[in-house]
Design a protein around this motif. Structure first.
Motif, PDB file in Angstrom:
ATOM      1  N   MET A  53      39.992  28.152  50.825  1.00 27.55           N
ATOM      2  CA  MET A  53      39.052  28.081  49.720  1.00 27.55           C
ATOM      3  C   MET A  53      38.911  26.635  49.266  1.00 27.55           C
ATOM      4  SD  MET A  53      39.895  31.555  47.516  1.00 27.55           S
ATOM      5  CE  MET A  53      40.757  30.676  46.309  1.00 27.55           C
ATOM      6  N   LYS A  54      37.724  26.299  48.834  1.00 27.82           N
ATOM      7  CA  LYS A  54      37.500  24.950  48.347  1.00 27.82           C
ATOM      8  C   LYS A  54      38.147  24.776  46.980  1.00 27.82           C
ATOM      9  CE  LYS A  54      33.132  24.021  50.642  1.00 27.82           C
ATOM     10  NZ  LYS A  54      31.738  23.647  50.456  1.00 27.82           N
ATOM     11  N   GLU A  55      38.624  23.591  46.738  1.00 26.63           N
ATOM     12  CA  GLU A  55      39.258  23.273  45.459  1.00 26.63           C
ATOM     13  C   GLU A  55      38.212  23.017  44.382  1.00 26.63           C
ATOM     14  OE1 GLU A  55      42.539  23.137  44.709  1.00 26.63           O
ATOM     15  OE2 GLU A  55      42.993  23.866  46.720  1.00 26.63           O
ATOM     16  N   GLY A  56      38.458  23.480  43.176  1.00 27.46           N
ATOM     17  CA  GLY A  56      37.634  23.143  42.018  1.00 27.46           C
ATOM     18  C   GLY A  56      36.337  23.926  41.846  1.00 27.46           C
ATOM     19  N   ILE A  57      36.021  24.893  42.719  1.00 31.46           N
ATOM     20  CA  ILE A  57      34.755  25.605  42.540  1.00 31.46           C
ATOM     21  C   ILE A  57      34.951  27.042  42.053  1.00 31.46           C
ATOM     22  CG2 ILE A  57      33.571  24.223  44.278  1.00 31.46           C
ATOM     23  CD1 ILE A  57      33.756  26.694  46.130  1.00 31.46           C
ATOM     24  N   HIS A  58      36.192  27.530  42.019  1.00 29.27           N
ATOM     25  CA  HIS A  58      36.450  28.897  41.609  1.00 29.27           C
ATOM     26  C   HIS A  58      36.874  28.939  40.144  1.00 29.27           C
ATOM     27  CE1 HIS A  58      36.021  30.328  45.672  1.00 29.27           C
ATOM     28  NE2 HIS A  58      36.742  29.305  46.071  1.00 29.27           N
ATOM     29  N   PRO A  59      36.415  29.953  39.405  1.00 32.88           N
ATOM     30  CA  PRO A  59      36.790  30.036  37.989  1.00 32.88           C
ATOM     31  C   PRO A  59      38.265  30.395  37.820  1.00 32.88           C
ATOM     32  CG  PRO A  59      35.578  31.987  38.639  1.00 32.88           C
ATOM     33  CD  PRO A  59      35.544  31.048  39.811  1.00 32.88           C
ATOM     34  N   GLU A  60      38.811  30.059  36.686  1.00 26.55           N
ATOM     35  CA  GLU A  60      40.200  30.376  36.382  1.00 26.55           C
ATOM     36  C   GLU A  60      40.285  31.789  35.826  1.00 26.55           C
ATOM     37  OE1 GLU A  60      43.013  28.597  36.852  1.00 26.55           O
ATOM     38  OE2 GLU A  60      41.775  27.136  37.921  1.00 26.55           O
ATOM     39  N   TYR A  61      41.113  32.623  36.434  1.00 25.39           N
ATOM     40  CA  TYR A  61      41.331  33.972  35.941  1.00 25.39           C
ATOM     41  C   TYR A  61      42.499  33.952  34.971  1.00 25.39           C
ATOM     42  CZ  TYR A  61      38.122  35.987  39.282  1.00 25.39           C
ATOM     43  OH  TYR A  61      36.997  36.321  39.966  1.00 25.39           O
ATOM     44  N   GLN A  62      42.307  34.650  33.870  1.00 27.82           N
ATOM     45  CA  GLN A  62      43.354  34.726  32.849  1.00 27.82           C
ATOM     46  C   GLN A  62      43.628  36.189  32.529  1.00 27.82           C
ATOM     47  OE1 GLN A  62      41.656  32.581  29.635  1.00 27.82           O
ATOM     48  NE2 GLN A  62      39.944  33.972  29.372  1.00 27.82           N
ATOM     49  N   PRO A  63      44.814  36.521  32.067  1.00 33.34           N
ATOM     50  CA  PRO A  63      45.103  37.906  31.688  1.00 33.34           C
ATOM     51  C   PRO A  63      44.201  38.334  30.523  1.00 33.34           C
ATOM     52  CG  PRO A  63      47.116  36.622  31.785  1.00 33.34           C
ATOM     53  CD  PRO A  63      45.982  35.662  31.928  1.00 33.34           C
ATOM     54  N   ALA A  64      43.762  39.595  30.572  1.00 27.51           N
ATOM     55  CA  ALA A  64      42.891  40.101  29.517  1.00 27.51           C
ATOM     56  C   ALA A  64      43.216  41.564  29.263  1.00 27.51           C
ATOM     57  CB  ALA A  64      41.432  39.959  29.921  1.00 27.51           C
ATOM     58  N   THR A  65      42.898  42.021  28.065  1.00 27.74           N
ATOM     59  CA  THR A  65      43.095  43.411  27.690  1.00 27.74           C
ATOM     60  C   THR A  65      41.736  44.067  27.538  1.00 27.74           C
ATOM     61  OG1 THR A  65      45.101  42.835  26.494  1.00 27.74           O
ATOM     62  CG2 THR A  65      44.108  44.955  25.981  1.00 27.74           C
ATOM     63  N   VAL A  66      41.558  45.205  28.199  1.00 26.21           N
ATOM     64  CA  VAL A  66      40.344  46.002  28.049  1.00 26.21           C
ATOM     65  C   VAL A  66      40.685  47.099  27.052  1.00 26.21           C
ATOM     66  CG1 VAL A  66      38.653  47.464  29.186  1.00 26.21           C
ATOM     67  CG2 VAL A  66      39.625  45.518  30.398  1.00 26.21           C
ATOM     68  N   SER A  67      39.981  47.125  25.915  1.00 25.78           N
ATOM     69  CA  SER A  67      40.238  48.097  24.857  1.00 25.78           C
ATOM     70  C   SER A  67      39.043  49.013  24.698  1.00 25.78           C
ATOM     71  CB  SER A  67      40.498  47.379  23.535  1.00 25.78           C
ATOM     72  OG  SER A  67      41.565  46.489  23.664  1.00 25.78           O
ATOM     73  N   CYS A  68      39.309  50.320  24.630  1.00 26.34           N
ATOM     74  CA  CYS A  68      38.253  51.310  24.466  1.00 26.34           C
ATOM     75  C   CYS A  68      38.215  51.767  23.012  1.00 26.34           C
ATOM     76  CB  CYS A  68      38.516  52.495  25.383  1.00 26.34           C
ATOM     77  SG  CYS A  68      37.279  53.797  25.247  1.00 26.34           S
ATOM     78  N   ALA A  69      37.098  52.332  22.602  1.00 23.87           N
ATOM     79  CA  ALA A  69      36.950  52.853  21.245  1.00 23.87           C
ATOM     80  C   ALA A  69      37.885  54.031  20.994  1.00 23.87           C
ATOM     81  CB  ALA A  69      35.505  53.264  21.000  1.00 23.87           C
ATOM     82  N   CYS A  70      38.310  54.737  22.054  1.00 24.77           N
ATOM     83  CA  CYS A  70      39.212  55.878  21.896  1.00 24.77           C
ATOM     84  C   CYS A  70      40.653  55.443  21.660  1.00 24.77           C
ATOM     85  CB  CYS A  70      39.131  56.789  23.116  1.00 24.77           C
ATOM     86  SG  CYS A  70      39.880  56.119  24.615  1.00 24.77           S
ATOM     87  N   GLY A  71      40.964  54.167  21.845  1.00 30.53           N
ATOM     88  CA  GLY A  71      42.307  53.663  21.640  1.00 30.53           C
ATOM     89  C   GLY A  71      43.042  53.329  22.929  1.00 30.53           C
ATOM     90  N   HIS A  72      42.521  53.753  24.052  1.00 33.77           N
ATOM     91  CA  HIS A  72      43.137  53.467  25.348  1.00 33.77           C
ATOM     92  C   HIS A  72      42.912  51.998  25.688  1.00 33.77           C
ATOM     93  CE1 HIS A  72      43.308  53.583  29.846  1.00 33.77           C
ATOM     94  NE2 HIS A  72      44.424  54.230  29.542  1.00 33.77           N
ATOM     95  N   SER A  73      43.906  51.361  26.279  1.00 35.97           N
ATOM     96  CA  SER A  73      43.745  49.973  26.706  1.00 35.97           C
ATOM     97  C   SER A  73      44.571  49.732  27.959  1.00 35.97           C
ATOM     98  CB  SER A  73      44.171  49.010  25.601  1.00 35.97           C
ATOM     99  OG  SER A  73      45.541  49.165  25.316  1.00 35.97           O
ATOM    100  N   PHE A  74      44.162  48.729  28.725  1.00 37.02           N
ATOM    101  CA  PHE A  74      44.900  48.363  29.921  1.00 37.02           C
ATOM    102  C   PHE A  74      44.707  46.877  30.174  1.00 37.02           C
ATOM    103  CE2 PHE A  74      40.768  49.943  31.192  1.00 37.02           C
ATOM    104  CZ  PHE A  74      40.300  48.998  32.095  1.00 37.02           C
ATOM    105  N   GLU A  75      45.608  46.340  30.971  1.00 35.37           N
ATOM    106  CA  GLU A  75      45.613  44.917  31.288  1.00 35.37           C
ATOM    107  C   GLU A  75      44.902  44.668  32.615  1.00 35.37           C
ATOM    108  OE1 GLU A  75      46.970  42.356  29.437  1.00 35.37           O
ATOM    109  OE2 GLU A  75      47.354  43.839  27.875  1.00 35.37           O
ATOM    110  N   THR A  76      44.190  43.570  32.687  1.00 38.05           N
ATOM    111  CA  THR A  76      43.538  43.138  33.918  1.00 38.05           C
ATOM    112  C   THR A  76      43.432  41.621  33.875  1.00 38.05           C
ATOM    113  OG1 THR A  76      41.638  43.495  35.365  1.00 38.05           O
ATOM    114  CG2 THR A  76      41.181  43.355  33.010  1.00 38.05           C
TER     115      THR A  76
END
Length: 70
Positions: A1-24
């Motif tokens: 892969m080429k250096e410097g052209i790909h975005p940085e991925y960071q940990p994130a939480t997906v939260s639903c209105a029902c209260g369920h959540s998971f990490e991605t």
């Protein structure tokens, strides 16, 4: 892969209105959704098929099919 052209991925939480959540991982940060697989009727098995406005009966009348015929 080429250096410097790909975005940085960071940990994130997906939260639903029902209260369920998971990490991605994502490039945009935390995500809030209205419906997820934990509360959507299709995935929970609580989906009901409703014949709104008599569409099945209208189809049967149009094409000459009786309720007992198949």
């Amino acid at each position: 892969m080429k250096e410097g052209i790909h975005p940085e991925y960071q940990p994130a939480t997906v939260s639903c209105a029902c209260g369920h959540s998971f990490e991605t991982r994502t490039t945009v940060g935390d995500i809030h959704v209205d419906v997820c697989s934990a509360c959507h009727p299709f995935f929970t098995g609580q989906q009901k098929i409703v014949d709104t406005a008599g569409r099945v009966e209208k189809f049967r009348r149009k094409y000459g099919q009786q309720a007992g015929d198949q």
